[in-house]
Design a protein around this motif. Structure first.
Motif, short mmCIF file in Angstrom:
data_model
loop_
_atom_site.label_atom_id
_atom_site.label_comp_id
_atom_site.label_asym_id
_atom_site.label_seq_id
_atom_site.Cartn_x
_atom_site.Cartn_y
_atom_site.Cartn_z
N THR A 35 0.80 -1.18 -0.19
CA THR A 35 0.02 0.09 0.10
C THR A 35 0.88 1.09 0.02
O THR A 35 1.77 1.30 0.63
CB THR A 35 -1.11 0.11 1.38
N VAL A 36 0.62 2.21 -0.70
CA VAL A 36 1.15 3.50 -0.84
C VAL A 36 0.11 4.67 -0.57
O VAL A 36 -0.73 4.70 -1.22
CB VAL A 36 1.99 3.80 -1.97
N GLN A 37 0.50 5.30 0.28
CA GLN A 37 -0.55 6.30 0.76
C GLN A 37 -0.34 7.76 -0.29
O GLN A 37 0.71 7.96 -0.71
CB GLN A 37 -0.32 6.73 2.14
N GLN A 38 -1.24 8.34 -0.34
CA GLN A 38 -1.06 9.83 -1.18
C GLN A 38 -0.22 10.56 -0.44
O GLN A 38 -0.21 10.91 0.69
CB GLN A 38 -2.58 10.40 -1.30
N GLY A 39 0.97 11.03 -1.03
CA GLY A 39 1.82 11.94 -0.48
C GLY A 39 3.19 11.36 -0.16
O GLY A 39 4.04 11.92 0.30
N GLU A 40 3.10 9.89 -0.11
CA GLU A 40 4.36 9.51 0.28
C GLU A 40 5.49 9.66 -0.74
O GLU A 40 5.14 9.82 -1.94
CB GLU A 40 4.05 7.88 0.41
N PHE A 41 6.68 9.46 -0.32
CA PHE A 41 7.88 9.10 -1.48
C PHE A 41 8.41 7.75 -1.05
O PHE A 41 9.15 7.75 0.33
CB PHE A 41 8.72 10.29 -0.69
N VAL A 42 8.35 6.81 -1.80
CA VAL A 42 8.77 5.52 -1.53
C VAL A 42 9.84 5.05 -2.43
O VAL A 42 9.81 5.34 -3.54
CB VAL A 42 7.64 4.44 -1.83
N ALA A 43 10.93 4.48 -2.00
CA ALA A 43 12.07 3.81 -2.73
C ALA A 43 11.97 2.35 -2.36
O ALA A 43 12.02 1.91 -1.44
CB ALA A 43 13.41 4.46 -2.08
N MET A 44 11.90 1.84 -3.80
CA MET A 44 12.01 0.40 -3.81
C MET A 44 13.47 -0.04 -4.28
O MET A 44 14.12 0.39 -5.03
CB MET A 44 10.88 -0.10 -5.18
N MET A 45 13.87 -0.94 -3.43
CA MET A 45 15.35 -1.37 -3.70
C MET A 45 15.49 -2.95 -3.65
O MET A 45 14.56 -3.64 -3.33
CB MET A 45 16.24 -1.13 -2.56
N GLY A 46 16.61 -3.41 -4.20
CA GLY A 46 16.97 -5.06 -4.21
C GLY A 46 17.68 -5.13 -5.54
O GLY A 46 18.24 -4.51 -6.28
N PRO A 47 18.34 -6.23 -5.42
CA PRO A 47 19.24 -6.84 -6.68
C PRO A 47 18.79 -6.79 -7.89
O PRO A 47 17.26 -7.08 -7.98
CB PRO A 47 19.77 -8.22 -6.10
N SER A 48 19.28 -7.07 -8.98
CA SER A 48 18.78 -7.25 -10.36
C SER A 48 17.82 -8.52 -10.16
O SER A 48 18.37 -9.67 -9.68
CB SER A 48 19.60 -7.37 -11.40
N GLY A 49 16.58 -8.46 -10.98
CA GLY A 49 15.61 -9.82 -10.83
C GLY A 49 14.98 -9.76 -9.58
O GLY A 49 14.35 -10.81 -9.65
N SER A 50 15.13 -8.82 -8.49
CA SER A 50 14.46 -9.13 -7.57
C SER A 50 12.67 -8.84 -7.62
O SER A 50 12.01 -9.10 -6.73
CB SER A 50 14.80 -8.30 -6.31
N GLY A 51 12.36 -8.00 -8.66
CA GLY A 51 11.06 -8.10 -8.78
C GLY A 51 10.55 -6.41 -8.85
O GLY A 51 9.32 -6.18 -9.23
N THR A 201 2.87 12.09 -5.12
CA THR A 201 3.18 10.75 -4.66
C THR A 201 4.37 10.18 -5.61
O THR A 201 4.32 10.31 -6.80
CB THR A 201 2.10 9.84 -4.47
N ILE A 202 5.40 9.89 -4.98
CA ILE A 202 6.66 9.32 -5.84
C ILE A 202 7.14 7.82 -5.29
O ILE A 202 7.19 7.49 -4.14
CB ILE A 202 7.88 10.24 -5.54
N VAL A 203 7.04 7.12 -6.31
CA VAL A 203 7.64 5.69 -6.13
C VAL A 203 8.91 5.43 -6.95
O VAL A 203 8.50 5.88 -8.21
CB VAL A 203 6.69 4.51 -6.41
N MET A 204 10.10 5.11 -6.19
CA MET A 204 11.26 5.11 -7.10
C MET A 204 11.91 3.91 -7.00
O MET A 204 12.37 3.62 -5.81
CB MET A 204 12.28 6.37 -6.54
N VAL A 205 12.42 3.18 -7.97
CA VAL A 205 13.44 2.33 -8.01
C VAL A 205 14.98 2.70 -8.00
O VAL A 205 15.32 3.49 -8.80
CB VAL A 205 13.09 1.39 -9.24
N THR A 206 15.63 2.13 -7.06
CA THR A 206 16.99 2.78 -7.17
C THR A 206 18.07 1.57 -6.48
O THR A 206 17.58 0.79 -5.59
CB THR A 206 17.40 3.96 -6.28
N HIS A 207 19.18 1.65 -6.97
CA HIS A 207 20.14 0.56 -6.21
C HIS A 207 21.02 1.13 -5.18
O HIS A 207 21.81 0.83 -4.51
CB HIS A 207 21.15 -0.15 -7.65
N GLU A 208 20.64 2.53 -5.17
CA GLU A 208 21.75 3.45 -4.22
C GLU A 208 21.21 3.93 -3.17
O GLU A 208 20.14 4.84 -2.81
CB GLU A 208 22.20 4.40 -5.13
N PRO A 209 21.74 3.34 -2.05
CA PRO A 209 21.27 3.59 -0.68
C PRO A 209 21.30 5.17 -0.48
O PRO A 209 20.24 5.97 0.44
CB PRO A 209 22.21 2.89 0.35
#
Length: 236
Positions: A35-51, A201-209
């Protein structure tokens, strides 16, 4: 805190994504609850192929779940037709890519106008909206320059202007700093933070902590599952 009086914007309910069939079948997402709430900034992380990229594609209505439900503002997206999903994508979602994805032979202004052309916004109105978006990223004076005349950081700013020009409810960013040096990366992340604080609202994929530290929340993927979902106690 952003969680106060939170309004749910998007939700995955037991989402599964399988590519291929039989012995060649590969499970990219395995029973995802998110679940992502309105106004959140979410970073999605994980190795290549993690989904994480598959998750982003489903969020952006580019792909659909094999099983389960994706709900966008109380609408079950998997029940929509292809044309309806395209309409949702054009009207409510902005995209930012690692490779900028700009048209090389057109100006910054024309690149930013492109989503508005698909929405059939009249010429005068879309020109004004595109100039407003370029001003928001500090590039109004560069509106007639082509991507080849801009630095990498400026090109990503044009891409962000294109993503926000239609006033989306959510921005989906796929490795938005992956092609930039550290100084330009921080500039882009501060810009994304600014737009988030203004209500997008932002959902971002990144490899960088270091980049994930700008988000409110970090979701870690591994082998198609969410293995951690934590709130950033200290945000950059």
């Amino acid at each position: 805190m952003k969680q106060k009086n939170a309004v749910k914007l998007i939700e995955f309910r037991n989402v599964v994504k399988i590519y291929g069939q039989g012995q060649t079948a590969m499970t990219a997402l395995d029973s995802i609850e998110l679940t992502v709430q309105q106004g959140e900034f979410v970073a999605m992380m994980g190795p290549s192929g993690s989904g994480k990229s598959t998750c982003l594609n489903i969020l952006g209505c580019i792909d659909t779940p094999t099983m389960g439900s994706y709900v966008f503002e109380d609408v079950a997206v998997e029940e929509l037709s292809r044309d309806q999903r395209a309409m949702l994508r054009r009207s409510f979602i902005g995209f930012i890519f690692q490779g900028f994805n700009l048209l090389n032979r057109t100006s910054a202004l024309e690149n930013v106008e492109l989503p508005l052309i698909y929405r059939r916004v009249p010429l005068k109105q879309r020109h004004a909206m595109a100039m407003e978006a370029l001003a928001a990223v500090g590039l109004e004076k560069w509106s007639h320059h082509t991507p080849g005349e801009l630095s990498g950081g400026q090109q990503q700013r044009v891409a962000i202007a294109r993503a926000i020009v239609g006033h989306p409810r959510i921005l989906l960013a796929d490795e938005p700093t992956g092609n930039l040096d550290s100084q330009r990366s921080m500039e882009i992340m501060r810009m994304l933070q600014k737009f988030n604080r203004e209500g997008i609202t932002i959902v971002m994929v990144t490899h960088e902590p270091e980049m994930a530290a700008y988000a409110d929340r970090q979701i870690h993927f591994q082998d198609g599952r969410i293995v951690a979902d934590t709130v950033n106690e200290v945000i950059v």
